[in-house]
Scaffold this motif. Structure first.
Motif, PDB file in Angstrom:
ATOM      1  N   PRO A 335       0.792  -1.238   0.000  1.00 37.08           N
ATOM      2  CA  PRO A 335       0.000   0.000   0.000  1.00 37.08           C
ATOM      3  C   PRO A 335       0.821   1.284   0.000  1.00 37.08           C
ATOM      4  O   PRO A 335       0.243   2.361  -0.156  1.00 37.08           O
ATOM      5  N   TYR A 336       2.140   1.202   0.182  1.00 32.71           N
ATOM      6  CA  TYR A 336       2.933   2.425   0.344  1.00 32.71           C
ATOM      7  C   TYR A 336       2.833   3.366  -0.851  1.00 32.71           C
ATOM      8  O   TYR A 336       2.926   4.588  -0.691  1.00 32.71           O
ATOM      9  N   ILE A 337       2.673   2.830  -2.071  1.00 32.08           N
ATOM     10  CA  ILE A 337       2.668   3.720  -3.244  1.00 32.08           C
ATOM     11  C   ILE A 337       1.262   4.164  -3.633  1.00 32.08           C
ATOM     12  O   ILE A 337       1.070   4.760  -4.694  1.00 32.08           O
ATOM     13  N   LEU A 338       0.287   3.938  -2.774  1.00 34.07           N
ATOM     14  CA  LEU A 338      -1.074   4.373  -3.061  1.00 34.07           C
ATOM     15  C   LEU A 338      -1.177   5.869  -3.388  1.00 34.07           C
ATOM     16  O   LEU A 338      -2.023   6.263  -4.205  1.00 34.07           O
ATOM     17  N   PRO A 339      -0.357   6.753  -2.779  1.00 34.31           N
ATOM     18  CA  PRO A 339      -0.502   8.189  -3.090  1.00 34.31           C
ATOM     19  C   PRO A 339      -0.271   8.575  -4.545  1.00 34.31           C
ATOM     20  O   PRO A 339      -0.644   9.693  -4.936  1.00 34.31           O
ATOM     21  N   VAL A 340       0.329   7.708  -5.377  1.00 38.94           N
ATOM     22  CA  VAL A 340       0.598   8.113  -6.762  1.00 38.94           C
ATOM     23  C   VAL A 340      -0.633   8.029  -7.653  1.00 38.94           C
ATOM     24  O   VAL A 340      -0.666   8.643  -8.723  1.00 38.94           O
ATOM     25  N   PHE A 341      -1.658   7.299  -7.226  1.00 43.34           N
ATOM     26  CA  PHE A 341      -2.729   6.976  -8.166  1.00 43.34           C
ATOM     27  C   PHE A 341      -3.686   8.119  -8.465  1.00 43.34           C
ATOM     28  O   PHE A 341      -4.229   8.180  -9.584  1.00 43.34           O
ATOM     29  N   PRO A 342      -3.954   9.069  -7.555  1.00 44.75           N
ATOM     30  CA  PRO A 342      -4.725  10.238  -7.987  1.00 44.75           C
ATOM     31  C   PRO A 342      -4.042  11.017  -9.106  1.00 44.75           C
ATOM     32  O   PRO A 342      -4.714  11.489 -10.044  1.00 44.75           O
ATOM     33  N   ALA A 343      -2.728  11.168  -9.044  1.00 51.54           N
ATOM     34  CA  ALA A 343      -2.005  11.851 -10.119  1.00 51.54           C
ATOM     35  C   ALA A 343      -2.123  11.078 -11.423  1.00 51.54           C
ATOM     36  O   ALA A 343      -2.328  11.668 -12.502  1.00 51.54           O
ATOM     37  N   CYS A 344      -1.979   9.756 -11.345  1.00 47.22           N
ATOM     38  CA  CYS A 344      -2.132   8.925 -12.557  1.00 47.22           C
ATOM     39  C   CYS A 344      -3.534   9.068 -13.131  1.00 47.22           C
ATOM     40  O   CYS A 344      -3.716   9.142 -14.353  1.00 47.22           O
ATOM     41  N   ALA A 345      -4.532   9.102 -12.256  1.00 49.45           N
ATOM     42  CA  ALA A 345      -5.921   9.195 -12.715  1.00 49.45           C
ATOM     43  C   ALA A 345      -6.167  10.495 -13.471  1.00 49.45           C
ATOM     44  O   ALA A 345      -6.897  10.513 -14.476  1.00 49.45           O
ATOM     45  N   ILE A 346      -5.576  11.582 -13.015  1.00 47.40           N
ATOM     46  CA  ILE A 346      -5.787  12.868 -13.693  1.00 47.40           C
ATOM     47  C   ILE A 346      -5.137  12.861 -15.081  1.00 47.40           C
ATOM     48  O   ILE A 346      -5.736  13.310 -16.065  1.00 47.40           O
ATOM     49  N   LEU A 347      -3.913  12.335 -15.174  1.00 45.98           N
ATOM     50  CA  LEU A 347      -3.257  12.277 -16.485  1.00 45.98           C
ATOM     51  C   LEU A 347      -4.030  11.390 -17.451  1.00 45.98           C
ATOM     52  O   LEU A 347      -4.241  11.750 -18.620  1.00 45.98           O
ATOM     53  N   ILE A 348      -4.460  10.223 -16.979  1.00 38.37           N
ATOM     54  CA  ILE A 348      -5.213   9.314 -17.842  1.00 38.37           C
ATOM     55  C   ILE A 348      -6.589   9.888 -18.151  1.00 38.37           C
ATOM     56  O   ILE A 348      -7.086   9.801 -19.284  1.00 38.37           O
TER      57      ILE A 348
END
Length: 570
Positions: A335-348
């Motif tokens: 779970p440590y890298i969970l914070p990256v996924f909002p940024a990924c969601a915006i780009l996608i």
């Protein structure tokens, strides 16, 4: 989440201004909040608590609610300072009002997931347009890792969402004044969720973005001094109170749980440097196939045009730094890298919004074929995978899961391929979102049958018959959900592990609740009713060798529940 958002094919960014723009804002936020709440919270109470994490993070706030001590977190009665208390506080207040059960234990994780989707929508809409906001929200809600971790009692969702809130508030504040102080607010909440990374990670991302893009002038209008005061006003008081009430708090919390956790292998969670790369790739499913083209679309001209695409570079720096930071750490968990996924969601989401408005589907065909092929292979695998051995309960429910999940995946593959053939990007996007949502629902409904470490079965047996004076032991391990289900602390036999700090700091407790083999044998022989839960694999080594009298109350594939008797040992 809504699976087929109605997006105007010609919705300009300026359409969000004025009275009509405010109406669509409130309408979108209300619809997304309701849909996301149903999506993330609708199935939270359908499965037993999983061990060890869900048991641990339910029992700590339960004890906090019972004792009324909101300064010193405790697990099985001893100090537990591995994590700060924000989620404990919220759960404890919920338990005091609504009681302890699977839903109330998980509800704040679900609500933080909803907040993450709302923040992602709002930031994407401010930075780009309404279509990007809606699609970014859908993408984040259906990321495999984001949904999976939204259903589990963990602290990582809270810190991921609050940390993302700080970063999104910052980048939005470059355009909108509303985010100036909220960055400090979210960083404070992130710090109270999981420690100093709530300050360190957002602060580092901001620093590298300012440094690499030479945006130093952007800092002063951002009011960093005011933001810092807000941060300290919220985050500092608990740390001060905890240090005042516990003389050893500062050393353990900051040195042992922050510095040593990051720089050494003391916690036994060492993994190779590349550990998070496959997790990141798998976590992006099913939108993984759009990630490369989305990145290219957001960064036209590459590094040379960085100043013109400063927002997109902010998200790239955010993603890369967080992954590198945790890859460097000597302690790694999924779970440590969970914070990256909002940024990924915006780009996608930005790229999907462009596709949604496109007349031609020429630039999404490779992605459509890739998803359709993957869904087809997964669907076939679900049908033909062999049954696990030695798990009759799981085998009993697998036929239904195979049929439902397999049909969903195969149908998703078929509709996506149809969208490719018709050059229809909307059909492709809708098919991927819908099939993933249905698959995740099927998986969530089936996961209760996969959980073999839960002790709820034995708690259900004990609760009607257990009296306050009866003794309960867990022998040779720690079933952390059992005290939460029983609503009382238990005695642990030859186990302290993560409780070692708490036991040593309060050694007077070891004589009553933390026992070695021989102290347990002496207590077991004392008059009164006593129960013990033990792993089946260790049963003979304990009760056979110690010659203790007992009768078997019930058993499962993993555990045996026994009761003390006065008769000679069998």
């Amino acid at each position: 989440m809504p699976l087929n958002p109605t997006l105007s094919t010609s919705l300009p960014a300026s359409a969000t201004s004025g009275k009509s723009g405010r109406c669509t804002w409130w309408k979108d936020l209300a619809v997304i909040a309701i849909a996301a709440s149903l999506w993330f919270c609708g199935m939270l109470g359908t499965r037993p608590l999983a061990n060890p994490d869900e048991g641990r993070y339910t029992e700590i706030p339960r004890e906090m609610a019972v004792t009324g001590d909101f300064v010193t977190p405790r697990l099985n009665g001893v100090k537990y300072f591995e994590k700060p208390p924000l989620v404990y506080w919220l759960s404890a207040l919920t338990f005091q009002t609504f009681g302890v059960n699977e839903f109330t234990a998980r509800v704040w994780n679900g609500l933080f997931s909803v907040l993450g989707v709302l923040l992602t929508y709002a930031a994407a809409r401010i930075l780009y347009d309404r279509g990007t906001g809606i699609l970014a929200a859908i993408v984040l809600a259906t990321f495999l890792i984001y949904f999976a971790l939204s259903q589990i009692v963990l602290l990582d969702m809270a810190v991921a969402v609050t940390m993302s809130g700080a970063l999104l508030a910052f980048i939005v504040a470059m355009r909108e004044p509303a985010g100036k102080k909220r960055c400090g607010l979210f960083m404070a909440l992130a710090t109270l969720s999981k420690g100093l990374i709530g300050i360190a990670l957002p602060g580092a991302v901001l620093f590298f973005w300012v440094l690499l893009l030479n945006r130093w002038r952007a800092l002063w209008p951002f009011y960093p001094i005011t933001g810092t005061l807000v941060l300290l006003a919220i985050a500092a008081p608990w740390h001060m109170l905890a240090a005042q009430a516990n003389s050893d708090f500062l050393n353990f919390y900051f040195y042992h749980e922050h510095w040593l956790r990051f720089t050494t292998r003391i916690h036994g969670r060492f993994e190779p440097w590349w550990f998070f790369l496959p997790i990141f790739i798998a976590g992006l499913f099913p939108w993984l196939f759009f990630a490369i083209r989305a990145t290219r679309f957001s960064l036209p001209g590459g590094w040379k045009t960085r100043k013109e695409n400063a927002d997109a570079w902010f998200f790239i720096i955010w993603i890369v730094f967080v992954i590198l930071f945790f890859s460097k750490s000597q302690s790694k968990l999924v779970p440590y890298i969970l914070p990256v996924f909002p940024a990924c969601a915006i780009l996608i989401g930005r790229w999907l919004s462009r596709l949604w408005q496109a007349e031609s589907g020429a630039k999404f065909r490779a992605e459509a074929i890739a998803f359709a092929s993957t869904a087809l292979l997964l669907g076939i695998a679900v049908f033909v995978a062999p049954n696990p051995k030695g798990q009759p309960d799981l085998v009993a429910v697998l036929p239904v899961f195979r049929a439902v999940a397999g049909i969903i995946l195969l149908a998703g593959a078929g509709v996506t391929f149809l969208g490719y053939r018709r050059a229809n990007p909307r059909l492709v996007i809708g098919a991927i979102a819908a099939s993933m949502a249905l698959f995740l629902v099927a998986l969530a409904c089936a996961t209760g049958s996969f959980e073999k470490a839960s002790t709820k079965k034995f708690a259900d047996i004990l609760n009607p018959i257990l009296r306050p004076e009866d003794r309960v032991y867990i022998v040779g391990f720690h079933a952390m959900d059992l005290p939460a289900y029983l609503g009382r602390m238990v005695s642990l036999v030859e186990y302290d592990d993560e409780l070692n700090y708490g036991v040593k700091s309060e050694p007077e407790l070891s004589a009553t609740r933390f026992l070695d083999r021989y102290a347990f044998a002496e207590q077991w022989k004392q008059p009164g009713t006593a129960y013990a839960l033990i792993r089946k694999t260790n049963f003979n080594n304990w009760f056979g060798d110690l010659r203790l009298s007992y009768e078997v109350v019930d058993k499962s594939d993993r555990f045996v529940l026994i009761k003390r008797t006065e008769s000679p040992p069998p």
